[in-house]
Design a protein around this motif. Structure first.
Motif, mmCIF file in Angstrom:
data_model
loop_
_atom_site.group_PDB
_atom_site.id
_atom_site.type_symbol
_atom_site.label_atom_id
_atom_site.label_comp_id
_atom_site.label_asym_id
_atom_site.label_seq_id
_atom_site.Cartn_x
_atom_site.Cartn_y
_atom_site.Cartn_z
ATOM 1 N N ALA A 5 0.815 -1.221 0.000
ATOM 2 C CA ALA A 5 0.000 0.000 0.000
ATOM 3 C C ALA A 5 0.845 1.265 0.000
ATOM 4 C CB ALA A 5 -0.950 -0.008 1.198
ATOM 5 N N ASP A 6 1.974 1.269 0.719
ATOM 6 C CA ASP A 6 2.809 2.473 0.794
ATOM 7 C C ASP A 6 3.268 2.909 -0.601
ATOM 8 O OD1 ASP A 6 2.505 2.217 3.472
ATOM 9 O OD2 ASP A 6 4.595 1.774 3.927
ATOM 10 N N THR A 7 3.821 1.963 -1.361
ATOM 11 C CA THR A 7 4.326 2.292 -2.694
ATOM 12 C C THR A 7 3.188 2.640 -3.643
ATOM 13 O OG1 THR A 7 6.252 0.859 -2.398
ATOM 14 C CG2 THR A 7 5.661 1.441 -4.656
ATOM 15 N N GLY A 35 -5.007 -11.910 -2.206
ATOM 16 C CA GLY A 35 -4.900 -10.497 -1.863
ATOM 17 C C GLY A 35 -3.488 -9.968 -1.935
ATOM 18 N N THR A 36 -2.487 -10.851 -1.942
ATOM 19 C CA THR A 36 -1.092 -10.427 -2.057
ATOM 20 C C THR A 36 -0.811 -9.961 -3.484
ATOM 21 O OG1 THR A 36 -0.542 -12.127 -0.437
ATOM 22 C CG2 THR A 36 1.289 -11.106 -1.612
ATOM 23 N N SER A 37 -0.031 -8.902 -3.634
ATOM 24 C CA SER A 37 0.179 -8.307 -4.960
ATOM 25 C C SER A 37 1.637 -7.976 -5.238
ATOM 26 C CB SER A 37 -0.641 -7.015 -5.102
ATOM 27 O OG SER A 37 -2.022 -7.266 -5.048
ATOM 28 N N VAL A 38 1.919 -7.893 -6.545
ATOM 29 C CA VAL A 38 3.153 -7.330 -7.092
ATOM 30 C C VAL A 38 2.738 -6.187 -8.013
ATOM 31 C CG1 VAL A 38 5.010 -7.738 -8.760
ATOM 32 C CG2 VAL A 38 4.572 -9.407 -6.978
ATOM 33 N N ALA A 39 3.515 -5.102 -8.050
ATOM 34 C CA ALA A 39 3.244 -3.997 -8.964
ATOM 35 C C ALA A 39 4.521 -3.616 -9.701
ATOM 36 C CB ALA A 39 2.692 -2.791 -8.208
ATOM 37 N N VAL A 40 4.353 -3.198 -10.957
ATOM 38 C CA VAL A 40 5.480 -2.791 -11.802
ATOM 39 C C VAL A 40 5.115 -1.461 -12.455
ATOM 40 C CG1 VAL A 40 6.947 -3.384 -13.763
ATOM 41 C CG2 VAL A 40 6.074 -5.203 -12.266
ATOM 42 N N GLY A 48 6.876 -5.802 -4.139
ATOM 43 C CA GLY A 48 6.012 -6.867 -3.666
ATOM 44 C C GLY A 48 6.458 -8.241 -4.116
ATOM 45 N N SER A 49 5.765 -9.251 -3.636
ATOM 46 C CA SER A 49 6.042 -10.639 -3.982
ATOM 47 C C SER A 49 4.757 -11.429 -3.841
ATOM 48 C CB SER A 49 7.116 -11.222 -3.055
ATOM 49 O OG SER A 49 7.295 -12.601 -3.281
ATOM 50 N N ILE A 50 4.565 -12.411 -4.736
ATOM 51 C CA ILE A 50 3.357 -13.233 -4.641
ATOM 52 C C ILE A 50 3.649 -14.707 -4.451
ATOM 53 C CG2 ILE A 50 1.924 -11.644 -5.970
ATOM 54 C CD1 ILE A 50 2.306 -13.479 -8.371
ATOM 55 N N SER A 51 4.916 -15.100 -4.548
ATOM 56 C CA SER A 51 5.198 -16.530 -4.461
ATOM 57 C C SER A 51 6.493 -16.843 -3.734
ATOM 58 C CB SER A 51 5.261 -17.138 -5.859
ATOM 59 O OG SER A 51 6.416 -16.672 -6.548
ATOM 60 N N GLY A 52 7.116 -15.854 -3.134
ATOM 61 C CA GLY A 52 8.385 -16.116 -2.489
ATOM 62 C C GLY A 52 9.508 -16.392 -3.463
ATOM 63 N N GLY A 53 9.324 -16.047 -4.754
ATOM 64 C CA GLY A 53 10.383 -16.187 -5.736
ATOM 65 C C GLY A 53 10.116 -17.188 -6.837
ATOM 66 N N CYS A 54 9.143 -18.109 -6.649
ATOM 67 C CA CYS A 54 8.930 -19.196 -7.614
ATOM 68 C C CYS A 54 8.549 -18.694 -8.997
ATOM 69 C CB CYS A 54 7.851 -20.147 -7.113
ATOM 70 S SG CYS A 54 8.188 -20.892 -5.508
ATOM 71 N N VAL A 55 7.609 -17.753 -9.076
ATOM 72 C CA VAL A 55 7.083 -17.341 -10.379
ATOM 73 C C VAL A 55 7.205 -15.840 -10.604
ATOM 74 C CG1 VAL A 55 5.474 -19.283 -10.420
ATOM 75 C CG2 VAL A 55 4.719 -17.083 -9.497
ATOM 76 N N GLU A 56 8.031 -15.172 -9.815
ATOM 77 C CA GLU A 56 8.106 -13.717 -9.898
ATOM 78 C C GLU A 56 8.517 -13.234 -11.288
ATOM 79 O OE1 GLU A 56 6.894 -12.271 -7.426
ATOM 80 O OE2 GLU A 56 7.076 -13.806 -5.903
ATOM 81 N N GLY A 57 9.464 -13.933 -11.923
ATOM 82 C CA GLY A 57 9.928 -13.506 -13.243
ATOM 83 C C GLY A 57 8.828 -13.544 -14.272
ATOM 84 N N GLU A 116 -5.069 6.205 0.813
ATOM 85 C CA GLU A 116 -4.820 7.268 1.789
ATOM 86 C C GLU A 116 -5.415 6.890 3.148
ATOM 87 O OE1 GLU A 116 -3.655 10.902 3.497
ATOM 88 O OE2 GLU A 116 -3.073 10.047 1.557
ATOM 89 N N GLU A 117 -6.624 6.281 3.127
ATOM 90 C CA GLU A 117 -7.242 5.826 4.371
ATOM 91 C C GLU A 117 -6.367 4.766 5.046
ATOM 92 O OE1 GLU A 117 -10.679 6.784 5.659
ATOM 93 O OE2 GLU A 117 -9.715 8.423 4.578
ATOM 94 N N VAL A 118 -5.827 3.856 4.239
ATOM 95 C CA VAL A 118 -4.939 2.824 4.779
ATOM 96 C C VAL A 118 -3.702 3.464 5.400
ATOM 97 C CG1 VAL A 118 -3.472 0.854 4.186
ATOM 98 C CG2 VAL A 118 -5.753 1.048 3.189
#
Length: 392
Positions: A5-7, A35-40, A48-57, A116-118
């Motif tokens: 949320a910060d980024t 609910g976990t997300s990655v953003a580019v 962010g990370s959604i899999s601990g590295g397995c499928v990030e690429g 902003e609320e978060v």
């Protein structure tokens, strides 16, 4: 999405377009929850990370395609590959369903408002359409705590009201979850799948009785992320020095303090006094409240006497059935520290509608639903009502 949320809030304020990849469903032992997300962003910066590295690429490549090409939101599934252990997939054997979408902050200003609320630490739910008509896929609505007006809209009608109601219930329960909405002419002829991301304040653990067991339980409650209160009418015992892990130590009669303090559906109330002059008026009040857990310490004989006194005081049977007593799971605990672990384990199991049995005694995914034992508690099939639940 709220894990970054910060980024995301900063990128929205800078009107910086970005691609958002969100876990919308989990099957088996996937490493991170829905609910976990990655953003580019447009410069290729990722967060962010959604899999601990397995499928990030692979997810990073999908994000760049959607972001650069202006593609509509798309779904993708990643799972373990039996044919090639080095293929893109989850080595833990689970599966993830991902929604990848482009976010243009200028076109969705309500997302910045919700974030902003978060940032301000206010209870907020962000409802994201992850399945349904193409024109609604990826749409986002922010639902503030306290019943305020929603940020954003899906149809300015029944769908908005249904989404807001579901998001509000999950917000009160403190749970991120996926819900199904529509499927009938009265609301939406096409069924919508909506992932509700929930940000809520820390749940409360209220410990009554300033004893050694309370000191150990306050430590584990703090470790689990609760806002811990220790309350006792005896000032010689209820001191901050004895309970350094507690957020507050209150000197007051327990039932009187409970009457004037705030609780919600995630609050855990632990009564460790096992003194009738404190227990009975306190439990009368506690069992009448819409809290997530009420437990009381004592032997089985103490429990039977306590139930007799509560019945004499007019406490209904339905409320008595909510009382977890003797408190904790049967772990053979003896020391204050072991007892604190058994109490915390019961709170976690009860919040997640689990039986509290060894994982080795079950079959199937360890994160899937299990049938609760008939010894008490909620059924395995359970929908979150507006007043119940303790999940975070």
């Amino acid at each position: 999405m709220l894990n970054i949320a910060d980024t995301l809030h900063r990128w929205c304020r800078e009107a910086r377009p970005f691609a958002l990849a969100t876990v919308v469903d989990v099957h088996g032992s996937a490493p991170l929850p829905a609910g976990t997300s990655v953003a580019v962003d447009m410069d290729g910066n990722a967060v962010g990370s959604i899999s601990g590295g397995c499928v990030e690429g692979a997810v990073y490549e999908l994000c760049q395609q959607v972001l650069q090409g202006g593609d509509p939101p798309r779904r993708a599934r990643f799972g373990y590959s039996d044919d090639d252990a080095f293929a893109v997939g989850l080595t833990c054997g689970g599966e993830l369903d991902i929604l990848v979408q482009r976010i243009d902050p200028a076109a969705q200003p309500h997302l910045a408002v919700a974030l902003e609320e978060v940032q301000r630490g206010r209870p907020t739910a962000v409802a994201q359409v992850v399945g349904g008509p193409e024109e609604l896929l990826g749409r986002i609505v922010g639902v503030p705590g306290g019943g305020g007006a929603a940020h954003g809209t899906l149809d300015d009608g029944e769908v908005d009201r249904a989404v807001t109601a579901q998001a509000g219930a999950l917000l009160r329960a403190g749970r991120t979850a996926r819900v199904e909405i529509g499927g009938d002419a009265a609301t939406c002829p096409e069924r919508l799948s909506v992932l509700v991301h929930v940000h809520a304040s820390r749940p409360r653990m209220m410990i009554f009785g300033a004893v050694d067991f309370a000191a150990a339980l306050s430590r584990i409650g703090h470790f689990l992320g609760y806002r811990v209160t220790v309350c006792d009418a005896r000032p010689v015992f209820a001191t901050a020095a004895r309970f350094p892990e507690a957020d507050e130590v209150v000197v007051d009669w327990p039932h009187r303090y409970l009457e004037r303090t705030e609780v919600d559906a995630r609050t855990a109330i632990c009564v460790l006094t096992h003194d009738a002059k404190f227990d009975i008026p306190l439990l009368q009040r506690a069992l009448a409240l819409a809290v997530g857990y009420v437990g009381a310490m004592g032997s089985r004989r103490t429990h039977d006497e306590r139930l007799h006194r509560l019945r004499e005081a007019g406490v209904p049977g339905a409320q008595l059935a909510r009382l977890r007593s003797p408190i904790g799971l049967d772990l053979g605990a003896r020391t204050p520290e072991e007892t604190a672990v058994s109490i915390a384990a019961e709170i976690i199991a009860y919040a997640n509608h689990r039986a509290g049995l060894p994982l080795s005694h079950g079959t199937g995914p360890i994160h899937g639903p299990l049938v609760r034992s008939q010894a008490g508690g909620r059924p395995a099939s359970y929908e979150v009502p507006a007043h119940a639940g303790m999940g975070r």
